[in-house]
Design a protein around this motif. Structure first.
Motif, PDB file in Angstrom:
ATOM      1  N   ALA A   1     -18.585 -18.411 -10.320  1.00 56.71           N
ATOM      2  CA  ALA A   1     -18.796 -16.967 -10.038  1.00 56.71           C
ATOM      3  C   ALA A   1     -17.762 -15.824 -10.451  1.00 56.71           C
ATOM      4  O   ALA A   1     -18.311 -14.905 -11.187  1.00 56.71           O
ATOM      5  N   PRO A   2     -16.523 -15.994 -10.107  1.00 57.88           N
ATOM      6  CA  PRO A   2     -15.817 -14.923 -10.470  1.00 57.88           C
ATOM      7  C   PRO A   2     -15.729 -14.451 -12.064  1.00 57.88           C
ATOM      8  O   PRO A   2     -15.649 -13.476 -12.417  1.00 57.88           O
ATOM      9  N   ALA A   3     -15.464 -15.587 -12.614  1.00 59.36           N
ATOM     10  CA  ALA A   3     -15.599 -15.339 -14.216  1.00 59.36           C
ATOM     11  C   ALA A   3     -16.702 -14.786 -14.830  1.00 59.36           C
ATOM     12  O   ALA A   3     -16.382 -13.919 -15.697  1.00 59.36           O
ATOM     13  N   LEU A   4     -17.848 -15.035 -14.453  1.00 58.87           N
ATOM     14  CA  LEU A   4     -19.163 -14.379 -14.633  1.00 58.87           C
ATOM     15  C   LEU A   4     -18.956 -13.049 -14.359  1.00 58.87           C
ATOM     16  O   LEU A   4     -19.573 -12.318 -15.235  1.00 58.87           O
ATOM     17  N   VAL A   5     -18.772 -12.769 -13.123  1.00 61.43           N
ATOM     18  CA  VAL A   5     -19.011 -11.305 -12.844  1.00 61.43           C
ATOM     19  C   VAL A   5     -17.704 -10.448 -13.413  1.00 61.43           C
ATOM     20  O   VAL A   5     -17.862  -9.460 -13.959  1.00 61.43           O
ATOM     21  N   GLU A   6     -16.682 -11.124 -13.941  1.00 53.80           N
ATOM     22  CA  GLU A   6     -15.661 -10.418 -14.815  1.00 53.80           C
ATOM     23  C   GLU A   6     -16.064 -10.359 -16.151  1.00 53.80           C
ATOM     24  O   GLU A   6     -15.680  -9.166 -16.607  1.00 53.80           O
ATOM     25  N   ARG A   7     -17.021 -11.100 -16.655  1.00 54.71           N
ATOM     26  CA  ARG A   7     -17.520 -10.981 -17.854  1.00 54.71           C
ATOM     27  C   ARG A   7     -18.398  -9.856 -18.121  1.00 54.71           C
ATOM     28  O   ARG A   7     -18.678  -9.195 -19.344  1.00 54.71           O
ATOM     29  N   CYS A   8     -19.112  -9.355 -17.134  1.00 49.84           N
ATOM     30  CA  CYS A   8     -20.178  -8.505 -17.124  1.00 49.84           C
ATOM     31  C   CYS A   8     -19.486  -7.008 -17.053  1.00 49.84           C
ATOM     32  O   CYS A   8     -18.997  -6.500 -16.310  1.00 49.84           O
ATOM     33  N   LEU A   9     -19.846  -6.369 -18.614  1.00 50.72           N
ATOM     34  CA  LEU A   9     -18.970  -5.245 -18.680  1.00 50.72           C
ATOM     35  C   LEU A   9     -19.678  -3.786 -18.093  1.00 50.72           C
ATOM     36  O   LEU A   9     -18.997  -2.993 -18.016  1.00 50.72           O
ATOM     37  N   THR A  10     -20.708  -4.046 -17.507  1.00 49.97           N
ATOM     38  CA  THR A  10     -21.368  -2.915 -16.979  1.00 49.97           C
ATOM     39  C   THR A  10     -21.323  -3.049 -15.449  1.00 49.97           C
ATOM     40  O   THR A  10     -22.349  -2.486 -14.758  1.00 49.97           O
ATOM     41  N   HIS A  11     -20.937  -4.077 -14.845  1.00 52.79           N
ATOM     42  CA  HIS A  11     -20.909  -4.448 -13.477  1.00 52.79           C
ATOM     43  C   HIS A  11     -22.066  -4.475 -12.927  1.00 52.79           C
ATOM     44  O   HIS A  11     -22.436  -3.863 -11.543  1.00 52.79           O
ATOM     45  N   ALA A  12     -23.024  -5.053 -13.410  1.00 48.54           N
ATOM     46  CA  ALA A  12     -24.145  -5.658 -12.745  1.00 48.54           C
ATOM     47  C   ALA A  12     -24.320  -6.563 -11.825  1.00 48.54           C
ATOM     48  O   ALA A  12     -25.170  -6.903 -11.070  1.00 48.54           O
ATOM     49  N   LEU A  13     -23.007  -7.374 -11.911  1.00 49.39           N
ATOM     50  CA  LEU A  13     -23.152  -8.802 -11.136  1.00 49.39           C
ATOM     51  C   LEU A  13     -22.023  -8.560 -10.066  1.00 49.39           C
ATOM     52  O   LEU A  13     -21.021  -7.865 -10.219  1.00 49.39           O
ATOM     53  N   GLU A  14     -22.571  -9.030  -8.995  1.00 48.40           N
ATOM     54  CA  GLU A  14     -21.435  -9.094  -7.736  1.00 48.40           C
ATOM     55  C   GLU A  14     -21.638 -10.672  -7.122  1.00 48.40           C
ATOM     56  O   GLU A  14     -22.646 -11.158  -7.435  1.00 48.40           O
ATOM     57  N   HIS A  15     -20.395 -11.046  -6.573  1.00 45.44           N
ATOM     58  CA  HIS A  15     -20.707 -12.394  -5.889  1.00 45.44           C
ATOM     59  C   HIS A  15     -20.116 -12.414  -4.718  1.00 45.44           C
ATOM     60  O   HIS A  15     -19.192 -11.715  -4.454  1.00 45.44           O
ATOM     61  N   THR A  16     -20.738 -13.012  -3.633  1.00 44.83           N
ATOM     62  CA  THR A  16     -20.038 -13.403  -2.473  1.00 44.83           C
ATOM     63  C   THR A  16     -20.285 -14.973  -2.210  1.00 44.83           C
ATOM     64  O   THR A  16     -21.296 -15.618  -2.429  1.00 44.83           O
ATOM     65  N   ASN A  17     -19.197 -15.786  -2.174  1.00 47.84           N
ATOM     66  CA  ASN A  17     -18.967 -16.993  -1.802  1.00 47.84           C
ATOM     67  C   ASN A  17     -19.681 -17.840  -2.959  1.00 47.84           C
ATOM     68  O   ASN A  17     -20.399 -18.803  -2.724  1.00 47.84           O
ATOM     69  N   GLY A  18     -19.626 -17.560  -4.265  1.00 47.13           N
ATOM     70  CA  GLY A  18     -20.061 -18.118  -5.321  1.00 47.13           C
ATOM     71  C   GLY A  18     -21.695 -17.866  -5.409  1.00 47.13           C
ATOM     72  O   GLY A  18     -22.316 -18.259  -6.455  1.00 47.13           O
ATOM     73  N   VAL A  19     -22.248 -16.992  -4.483  1.00 48.64           N
ATOM     74  CA  VAL A  19     -23.703 -16.681  -4.965  1.00 48.64           C
ATOM     75  C   VAL A  19     -23.670 -15.491  -5.537  1.00 48.64           C
ATOM     76  O   VAL A  19     -23.017 -14.322  -5.255  1.00 48.64           O
ATOM     77  N   ILE A  20     -24.301 -15.293  -6.910  1.00 45.30           N
ATOM     78  CA  ILE A  20     -24.368 -13.933  -7.458  1.00 45.30           C
ATOM     79  C   ILE A  20     -25.490 -13.172  -7.028  1.00 45.30           C
ATOM     80  O   ILE A  20     -26.571 -13.760  -7.452  1.00 45.30           O
ATOM     81  N   SER A  21     -25.493 -11.950  -7.163  1.00 46.14           N
ATOM     82  CA  SER A  21     -26.494 -11.197  -7.088  1.00 46.14           C
ATOM     83  C   SER A  21     -26.678 -10.012  -8.175  1.00 46.14           C
ATOM     84  O   SER A  21     -25.398  -9.815  -8.793  1.00 46.14           O
ATOM     85  N   VAL A  22     -27.697  -9.754  -8.673  1.00 44.49           N
ATOM     86  CA  VAL A  22     -27.736  -8.684  -9.903  1.00 44.49           C
ATOM     87  C   VAL A  22     -28.348  -7.500  -9.652  1.00 44.49           C
ATOM     88  O   VAL A  22     -29.351  -7.428  -9.014  1.00 44.49           O
ATOM     89  N   ASP A  23     -27.680  -6.668 -10.127  1.00 45.13           N
ATOM     90  CA  ASP A  23     -28.247  -5.177 -10.166  1.00 45.13           C
ATOM     91  C   ASP A  23     -28.840  -4.907 -11.545  1.00 45.13           C
ATOM     92  O   ASP A  23     -28.357  -4.663 -12.355  1.00 45.13           O
ATOM     93  N   SER A  24     -30.206  -5.296 -11.442  1.00 47.33           N
ATOM     94  CA  SER A  24     -30.761  -5.245 -12.890  1.00 47.33           C
ATOM     95  C   SER A  24     -30.788  -3.758 -13.328  1.00 47.33           C
ATOM     96  O   SER A  24     -31.107  -3.687 -14.698  1.00 47.33           O
TER      97      SER A  24
END
Lengths: 526, 249
Positions: free
Chosen positions: B42-65
């Motif tokens: 999760a942290p690596a995926l959130v890091e890759r998102c350049l427009t900050h659409a992704l957030e994670h809590t305890n490995g669960v990713i939520s998406v701001d579409s």
């Protein structure tokens, strides 16, 4: 003219005032000169030696201006960069527009955004930054201007009037836009008329200026790639490709063979789709309902081909410096090829039907004519230039991504009217499918991406986008971030000449002339 | 001229089954990331998102579409890709207390739509244009594009709203008669997209006008825009806010 002759000529004519260097790997001749000889040198290159004008790149470093005039020639002539520098405090340069009309808008843009003055330019100001909305003396491209901070604007001035050219008794101006018609981009036209016919038209652009060149400064390469793909997304792949090529050239990266072939494949898929869209626009503007529907079907099908192949209908998220972000299965490429061939058959049928529809031809023939001499003066690009007999194609003149290994033909016409532009679009669509066939045949298994280590430096990336040649100048700093990003787009070049075609015409021809140019406002405004 | 009539009839009906049925053809939608439990990645995926659409809590990713610009950095070139869903019913309403988002009964089968380009890159606009091609043919649903604000019921805005378009956009909105609704289409219109935050752009239409229906996507495919318009007239249910990635207010 080959580079050796060029060097000899320049050093012979202006001894001691120029320095000529040559970079073989990028086939670029770089001429450093003084302000005194700039105009004369540019005149020779553009008017006597037949180079095309690609654009003006203004850079400001800590204590000096550097202006770079970029020209391109035929294959062996390569590129010529004329570089002139001056201290920051001394910002007056000689204007070259008297000799190079194509530089007109470049100088106006530089004056608006950098505050650089061009001595001898007839009409500076009110270009990118509209005078009725922006405060005086805002120079957003200068160092030290904060791109993130909100800026206070004036309220639009209700009494402000654009300049008028036609001064006859009874003449008036018909304003069109920025919001006009159905689904159109925002642009403002001033149609000057005395009644029935439009005598002169002028275009006011940059309502959609998003300042991507400023936003790019200080960002990482990956972040700027997002901007490059997204500022004009109907030709996203071409602009992303030009940016990646510039970065790869700075860093000296070699690409895997499969990545090069796939890039060509995708670029031609995009060209085919964009041309189908342009053809649909022309059919729509002439109110030929069935042809409009037929072309609309083909455009949508091509969007679906892109979507099925790559996941995205506008080919986003595929490019990365060093190759492609993901591999496309060869089998999927073959399917896309078969679909494209089928769509091409129906495009050919559409062309045949259009060519025997007299009501259609009456509206499009001898409409919006651009002569070869004007096309050369404005250094036009793309199908608009080729329809006027100016045969310039960067895939042929300065090949990239392996285009030199493909067998295709660069279509051209002589008349320069709306019908000639339509025929060029159809002919280019056929050539695109030819290239797609060859690119599919040469696809070999292998990697599609190589890691690129970003090095400091600057380079030009160029691509023959669907609307014509696009030129992206990228300078990377020590930390691998983008220090300067300059984008010259085909729409910026071709919009400049639009007023020529839209002169002395009937009001009802206006949408037709506009559609045959296939201009994008987003691509112009950046 | 008869050749065109014959050709037109010979082509047959191409129109999508949507909104009655589902559209299953390939390539009609780019899809949206859905998020979910990806564990340690999760942290690596959130890091890759350049427009900050992704957030994670305890490995669960939520998406701001609303922020997703389809850069595919969370699925391409990563070991464990995020889930993508090839849906297209993306229109959602902004819950403003006391305000009804739908236009209501008299408008269910006839609305006139005014499209304003407020700094769009061309893709959203091109997708809106596709709604008039035979595949989508929005006339059959009673939706028409109009060039004048006086006739318009729905203002469809694309683009992040540049400074030089802000004035025109406000004027257009004021010139429309009530009741009127605003549909914001595309990530740029919802969040500013890759152009935010900047001295020359707003962070979306909501900075300038009250928005009723939002359609995320970069660009949203024609079917998603169609869904947004159907939501505006109350003929389709909006995407639940939780599924669109933000907390209900």
């Amino acid at each position: 003219m080959n580079p050796a002759d060029l060097k000899e000529q320049i050093e012979g004519r202006w001894p001691g005032k120029t320095q000529v260097g040559r970079d073989v790997s990028s086939s670029t001749t770089e001429v450093t000169c003084t302000r005194a000889v700039l105009a004369d040198l540019c005149r020779c290159i553009f008017q006597h030696w037949g180079f095309g004008f690609a654009g003006l790149i203004v850079e400001e470093d800590s204590n000096a201006w550097q202006l770079r005039y970029v020209f391109y020639g035929e294959r062996d002539a390569g590129w010529v960069h004329i570089v002139v520098s001056a201290p920051v405090a001394d910002n007056v340069f000689p204007s070259v527009v008297e000799w190079i009309h194509a530089a007109d808008w470049h100088e106006r843009e530089a004056e608006d955004l950098f505050g650089v003055r061009f001595d001898g330019h007839p009409h500076l100001g009110d270009f990118v930054l509209h005078n009725d909305a922006w405060q005086e003396d805002v120079q957003p491209m200068r160092h030290g201007f904060d791109a993130q901070a909100a800026l206070r604007h004036r309220l639009p001035d209700a009494d402000w009037r654009p300049r008028r050219i036609v001064q006859e008794p009874g003449a008036f101006v018909m304003p069109v836009g920025p919001k006009f018609s159905g689904v159109t981009e925002s642009v403002h036209f001033l149609l000057e008329t005395v009644g029935e016919d439009v005598i002169r038209s002028s275009t006011r652009l940059f309502y959609k200026w998003r300042a991507i060149e400023k936003l790019a400064e200080g960002k990482t390469v990956d972040e700027v790639l997002l901007l490059a793909e997204r500022f004009a997304a109907t030709t996203a792949f071409a602009h992303g490709l030009a940016f990646c090529q510039a970065v790869e050239r700075v860093s000296g990266a070699e690409l895997p063979a499969r990545a090069r072939a796939l890039r060509v494949f995708l670029a031609e898929i995009e060209r085919l789709r964009q041309h189908a869209g342009a053809i649909q626009g022309i059919c729509e503007s002439t109110a030929l309902v069935v042809a409009n529907s037929q072309a609309g079907l083909l455009e949508e099908e091509l969007l679906r081909v892109s979507g099925e192949l790559s996941g995205h209908r506008y080919l986003f998220g595929l490019l990365t410096p060093g190759g492609l972000l993901c591999d496309l299965p060869t089998n999927a490429c073959r399917i896309a090829l078969t679909q494209s061939q089928d769509i091409l058959k129906r495009l050919n049928e559409l062309e045949r039907r259009l060519s025997i529809s007299s009501s259609f031809l009456d509206r499009i023939e001898d409409v919006g004519v651009v002569r070869l001499s004007a096309a050369t003066d404005y250094s036009l690009v793309g199908p608009v230039a080729r329809a006027s007999g100016l045969v310039r194609d960067l895939r042929r003149a300065q090949p990239y991504s392996g285009y030199e290994t493909f067998d295709y033909h660069v279509p051209s016409e002589q008349e320069g009217d709306g019908y000639a532009r339509l025929r060029v679009l159809f002919a280019e669509a056929r050539q695109s499918v030819r290239i797609i066939e060859q690119a599919t045949a040469v696809l070999k298994e292998g990697d599609v991406c190589k890691t690129v280590e970003f090095r400091p430096g600057a380079a030009l990336g160029w691509v023959e986008a669907p609307r014509g040649g696009t030129f992206h100048w990228v300078r990377l700093d020590e930390g691998g971030r983008v220090a300067r990003y300059r984008v010259v787009t085909p729409s910026f070049i071709n919009w400049h000449s639009f007023h020529l075609a839209a002169e002395k015409f009937a009001f009802q021809d206006f949408p037709i002339i506009l559609s045959t140019f296939d201009l994008s406002v987003a691509e112009n405004d950046r | 001229m008869s050749q065109w009539v014959i050709k037109g009839i010979g082509t047959g009906i191409k129109t999508t089954a949507y909104p009655r049925g589902a559209e299953r053809a390939a390539g009609v939608t780019p899809g949206l990331p859905r998020g979910g439990d990806v564990g340690a990645a999760a942290p690596a995926l959130v890091e890759r998102c350049l427009t900050h659409a992704l957030e994670h809590t305890n490995g669960v990713i939520s998406v701001d579409s609303r922020r997703c610009v389809h850069c595919y950095r969370c699925v391409r070139g990563v070991g464990q890709p995020l889930n993508w869903e090839a849906t297209y019913e993306w229109g959602s309403t902004i819950a403003t207390p006391g305000l009804k988002n739908e236009l209501g009964q008299p408008f269910r089968r006839s609305i006139h739509v005014l499209v304003v380009d407020a700094g769009d890159c061309g893709a959203c606009l091109n997708e809106v244009k596709q709604l008039n091609n035979p595949y989508y043919n929005m006339h059959r649903l009673g939706f028409f594009i109009t060039p004048t604000p006086r006739h318009a019921d729905v203002l469809l805005v694309v683009g992040p709203v540049t400074d030089q378009m802000r004035f025109a956009l406000r004027k257009v909105h004021e010139a429309m008669s009530t009741p009127k609704r605003v549909v914001a289409v595309g990530a740029c219109a919802l969040s500013g997209g890759v152009f935010a935050k900047s001295f020359v752009c707003s962070n979306g239409v909501a900075d300038v006008l009250p928005v009723d229906v939002e359609v995320p996507g970069h660009p949203p495919p024609p079917l998603a825009i169609l869904h947004g318009l159907l939501v505006a007239v109350g003929r389709k249910q909006p995407l639940p806010l939780a599924a669109a990635g933000y907390e209900p207010t």
